[in-house]
Design a protein around this motif. Structure first.
Motif, PDB file in Angstrom:
ATOM      1  N   ALA A 264      21.078  -4.198 -14.674  1.00 31.38           N
ATOM      2  CA  ALA A 264      20.946  -5.207 -15.895  1.00 31.38           C
ATOM      3  C   ALA A 264      21.966  -5.283 -16.711  1.00 31.38           C
ATOM      4  O   ALA A 264      22.719  -6.285 -17.363  1.00 31.38           O
ATOM      5  CB  ALA A 264      19.569  -5.611 -16.383  1.00 31.38           C
ATOM      6  N   GLY A 265      22.063  -3.864 -17.262  1.00 28.90           N
ATOM      7  CA  GLY A 265      23.384  -3.728 -18.375  1.00 28.90           C
ATOM      8  C   GLY A 265      24.554  -4.117 -17.803  1.00 28.90           C
ATOM      9  O   GLY A 265      25.448  -4.337 -18.726  1.00 28.90           O
ATOM     10  N   ARG A 266      24.756  -3.690 -16.330  1.00 30.29           N
ATOM     11  CA  ARG A 266      26.225  -3.846 -15.920  1.00 30.29           C
ATOM     12  C   ARG A 266      26.389  -5.301 -15.423  1.00 30.29           C
ATOM     13  O   ARG A 266      27.555  -5.776 -15.376  1.00 30.29           O
ATOM     14  CB  ARG A 266      26.597  -2.843 -14.785  1.00 30.29           C
ATOM     15  CG  ARG A 266      26.437  -1.445 -15.212  1.00 30.29           C
ATOM     16  CD  ARG A 266      26.830  -0.531 -14.064  1.00 30.29           C
ATOM     17  NE  ARG A 266      26.540   1.038 -14.442  1.00 30.29           N
ATOM     18  CZ  ARG A 266      27.101   1.599 -15.497  1.00 30.29           C
ATOM     19  NH1 ARG A 266      27.931   1.089 -16.147  1.00 30.29           N
ATOM     20  NH2 ARG A 266      26.795   2.877 -15.612  1.00 30.29           N
ATOM     21  N   GLU A 267      25.482  -5.906 -15.007  1.00 31.93           N
ATOM     22  CA  GLU A 267      25.400  -7.299 -14.434  1.00 31.93           C
ATOM     23  C   GLU A 267      24.823  -8.204 -15.077  1.00 31.93           C
ATOM     24  O   GLU A 267      23.748  -8.695 -14.758  1.00 31.93           O
ATOM     25  CB  GLU A 267      24.979  -7.290 -13.088  1.00 31.93           C
ATOM     26  CG  GLU A 267      25.627  -6.519 -11.843  1.00 31.93           C
ATOM     27  CD  GLU A 267      26.998  -6.846 -11.482  1.00 31.93           C
ATOM     28  OE1 GLU A 267      27.235  -7.987 -11.653  1.00 31.93           O
ATOM     29  OE2 GLU A 267      27.894  -5.901 -11.372  1.00 31.93           O
ATOM     30  N   GLN A 268      24.979  -8.166 -16.412  1.00 36.22           N
ATOM     31  CA  GLN A 268      24.079  -9.157 -17.429  1.00 36.22           C
ATOM     32  C   GLN A 268      24.026 -10.895 -17.119  1.00 36.22           C
ATOM     33  O   GLN A 268      22.945 -11.357 -17.484  1.00 36.22           O
ATOM     34  CB  GLN A 268      24.715  -9.015 -18.943  1.00 36.22           C
ATOM     35  CG  GLN A 268      24.511  -7.521 -19.325  1.00 36.22           C
ATOM     36  CD  GLN A 268      25.186  -7.212 -20.571  1.00 36.22           C
ATOM     37  OE1 GLN A 268      25.582  -8.215 -21.402  1.00 36.22           O
ATOM     38  NE2 GLN A 268      25.173  -6.117 -21.141  1.00 36.22           N
ATOM     39  N   THR A 269      25.019 -11.233 -16.334  1.00 33.69           N
ATOM     40  CA  THR A 269      24.916 -12.495 -15.940  1.00 33.69           C
ATOM     41  C   THR A 269      24.289 -12.937 -14.438  1.00 33.69           C
ATOM     42  O   THR A 269      24.463 -14.227 -14.121  1.00 33.69           O
ATOM     43  CB  THR A 269      26.372 -13.147 -16.053  1.00 33.69           C
ATOM     44  OG1 THR A 269      27.183 -12.511 -15.187  1.00 33.69           O
ATOM     45  CG2 THR A 269      26.979 -13.264 -17.602  1.00 33.69           C
TER      46      THR A 269
END
Length: 107
Positions: free
Chosen positions: A30-35
């Motif tokens: 979630a931190g790396r793929e926030q979108t």
């Protein structure tokens, strides 16, 4: 450290019932793929399964917001509807908890 790989690994741990390992990977994803709405949905599932309904609802809200920003061709309406139902169910659970205690439960 690829966000999509971390999500897949975290989701696999989740399916195996290894929730601590799942959380480590899904939070990183979630931190790396926030979108990515799917990553937020998966993290919401984990939070719900581990009794953290307020955090689950927050992730599902993020998921729906990201779906809303996506191109129509990239969205499966059925997936959006599933996340919306999860969010609505979480809100009902939270309302019941809040009414029973008279105040929101911290998470």
């Amino acid at each position: 450290m690829n966000g999509a790989y971390l999500d897949s690994l975290g989701w696999t741990y989740f399916k195996l019932g290894q929730y601590e390992e799942a959380e480590v990977n899904l939070v990183q994803a979630a931190g790396r793929e926030q979108t990515d709405p799917t990553v937020h949905d998966h993290l919401g599932e984990l939070y719900e399964k581990t009794g953290r309904i307020r955090l689950a609802a927050a992730q599902w809200e993020l998921s729906i917001a990201e779906y809303a920003k996506s191109a129509a061709a990239d969205i499966e309406p059925g997936e959006v509807a599933k996340v919306q139902r999860k969010l609505e169910n979480a809100r009902v659970k939270l309302a019941k908890q809040d009414n029973a205690t008279g105040m929101p439960k911290p998470e």
